[in-house]
Design a protein around this motif. Structure first.
Motif, PDB file in Angstrom:
ATOM      1  N   UNK A  95      34.706  13.966  -5.300  1.00 19.19           N
ATOM      2  CA  UNK A  95      33.386  13.871  -5.939  1.00 19.19           C
ATOM      3  C   UNK A  95      33.446  12.938  -7.148  1.00 19.19           C
ATOM      4  N   UNK A  96      34.516  13.046  -7.944  1.00 18.94           N
ATOM      5  CA  UNK A  96      34.687  12.136  -9.084  1.00 18.94           C
ATOM      6  C   UNK A  96      34.798  10.687  -8.644  1.00 18.94           C
ATOM      7  N   UNK A  97      35.585  10.445  -7.603  1.00 23.57           N
ATOM      8  CA  UNK A  97      35.739   9.089  -7.069  1.00 23.57           C
ATOM      9  C   UNK A  97      34.411   8.576  -6.523  1.00 23.57           C
ATOM     10  N   UNK A  98      33.665   9.450  -5.833  1.00 23.02           N
ATOM     11  CA  UNK A  98      32.355   9.055  -5.303  1.00 23.02           C
ATOM     12  C   UNK A  98      31.415   8.659  -6.447  1.00 23.02           C
ATOM     13  N   UNK A 114      40.510   6.961 -11.994  1.00 22.55           N
ATOM     14  CA  UNK A 114      41.888   7.400 -12.257  1.00 22.55           C
ATOM     15  C   UNK A 114      42.067   8.894 -12.045  1.00 22.55           C
ATOM     16  N   UNK A 115      41.041   9.710 -12.265  1.00 20.63           N
ATOM     17  CA  UNK A 115      41.183  11.142 -12.042  1.00 20.63           C
ATOM     18  C   UNK A 115      40.130  11.948 -12.779  1.00 20.63           C
ATOM     19  N   UNK A 116      40.063  13.225 -12.407  1.00 23.88           N
ATOM     20  CA  UNK A 116      39.167  14.167 -13.071  1.00 23.88           C
ATOM     21  C   UNK A 116      40.009  14.957 -14.077  1.00 23.88           C
ATOM     22  N   UNK A 117      39.581  14.974 -15.332  1.00 22.01           N
ATOM     23  CA  UNK A 117      40.314  15.665 -16.384  1.00 22.01           C
ATOM     24  C   UNK A 117      39.938  17.140 -16.417  1.00 22.01           C
ATOM     25  N   UNK A 118      38.651  17.415 -16.418  1.00 23.67           N
ATOM     26  CA  UNK A 118      38.146  18.798 -16.419  1.00 23.67           C
ATOM     27  C   UNK A 118      36.728  18.781 -15.872  1.00 23.67           C
ATOM     28  N   UNK A 132      34.520  15.483 -16.329  1.00 18.96           N
ATOM     29  CA  UNK A 132      35.030  14.458 -17.232  1.00 18.96           C
ATOM     30  C   UNK A 132      35.979  13.608 -16.403  1.00 18.96           C
ATOM     31  N   UNK A 133      35.601  12.336 -16.210  1.00 15.96           N
ATOM     32  CA  UNK A 133      36.325  11.439 -15.317  1.00 15.96           C
ATOM     33  C   UNK A 133      36.998  10.348 -16.138  1.00 15.96           C
ATOM     34  N   UNK A 134      38.256  10.061 -15.821  1.00 16.51           N
ATOM     35  CA  UNK A 134      38.983   8.950 -16.445  1.00 16.51           C
ATOM     36  C   UNK A 134      38.860   7.724 -15.546  1.00 16.51           C
ATOM     37  N   UNK A 135      38.541   6.586 -16.170  1.00 20.90           N
ATOM     38  CA  UNK A 135      38.401   5.344 -15.410  1.00 20.90           C
ATOM     39  C   UNK A 135      39.207   4.228 -16.068  1.00 20.90           C
TER      40      UNK A 135
END
Length: 173
Positions: A95-98, A114-118, A132-135
């Motif tokens: 879902x984060x990547x989408x 890059x990933x989902x932090x929380x 919260x998504x890291x990009x």
């Protein structure tokens, strides 16, 4: 005299006085006999102490009812509330990547997921995800790299709707 916090629907027949806090009420259990107010013992001359036991059992029943109601109230609070996601499953990562891909399509940016932090999820007629998504941004626009607050609505599988990107905002530290 015993005082008890409860809901009026729990124990009918008790004297109730309203307290200015939400739906909590203070209930006062009245004594079974007026002789108890004068300091006379609850045990009669025949050795019968059922009045004291009865009152103790009523208070125990009332306390048990209050405990059951408060635990069910806590469970009811979770319905519709945003519940923290303890471990990031592959589905949450998807879902984060989408969300990052959908943002790139809408804005012509070139962010890399890059990933989902929380995150947290809210079950409605589908599921709302707040993540919260890291990009990582391209070298020419490194200012785009960092954390973003993402809100995505994921409809029920039986729905004809697709996922919806509701919010994509840079988080400033």
């Amino acid at each position: 005299m015993a005082f008890l916090l409860t809901n009026t629907l729990c124990i009918p027949g008790m004297q109730v006085a309203a307290v200015p806090r939400r739906s909590l009420l203070v209930a006062r259990a009245t004594a079974a006999r007026s002789s108890e107010h004068r300091g006379e013992p609850a045990v009669s001359s025949s050795g019968d102490s059922s009045g004291g036991r009865r009152r103790a059992m009523m208070l125990l029943a009332a306390a048990t009812t209050v405990t059951a109601v408060s635990s069910s109230a806590r469970a009811a609070q979770k319905v519709g509330a945003c519940e923290d996601i303890k471990t990031m499953s592959p589905y949450v990562e998807e879902i984060g990547n989408w969300a990052v891909t959908a943002f790139n399509e809408l804005t012509d940016e070139k962010l890399k997921f890059r990933g989902v932090v929380r995150g947290c999820k809210q079950v409605v007629a589908g599921t709302n995800y707040e993540l919260d998504v890291e990009t990582e941004g391209p070298a020419s626009a490194s200012y785009l790299s960092g954390s973003y607050l993402v809100k995505v609505f994921d409809p029920l599988p039986s729905s004809t709707e697709g996922r919806q990107l509701k919010k994509f905002v840079k988080v400033l530290l």
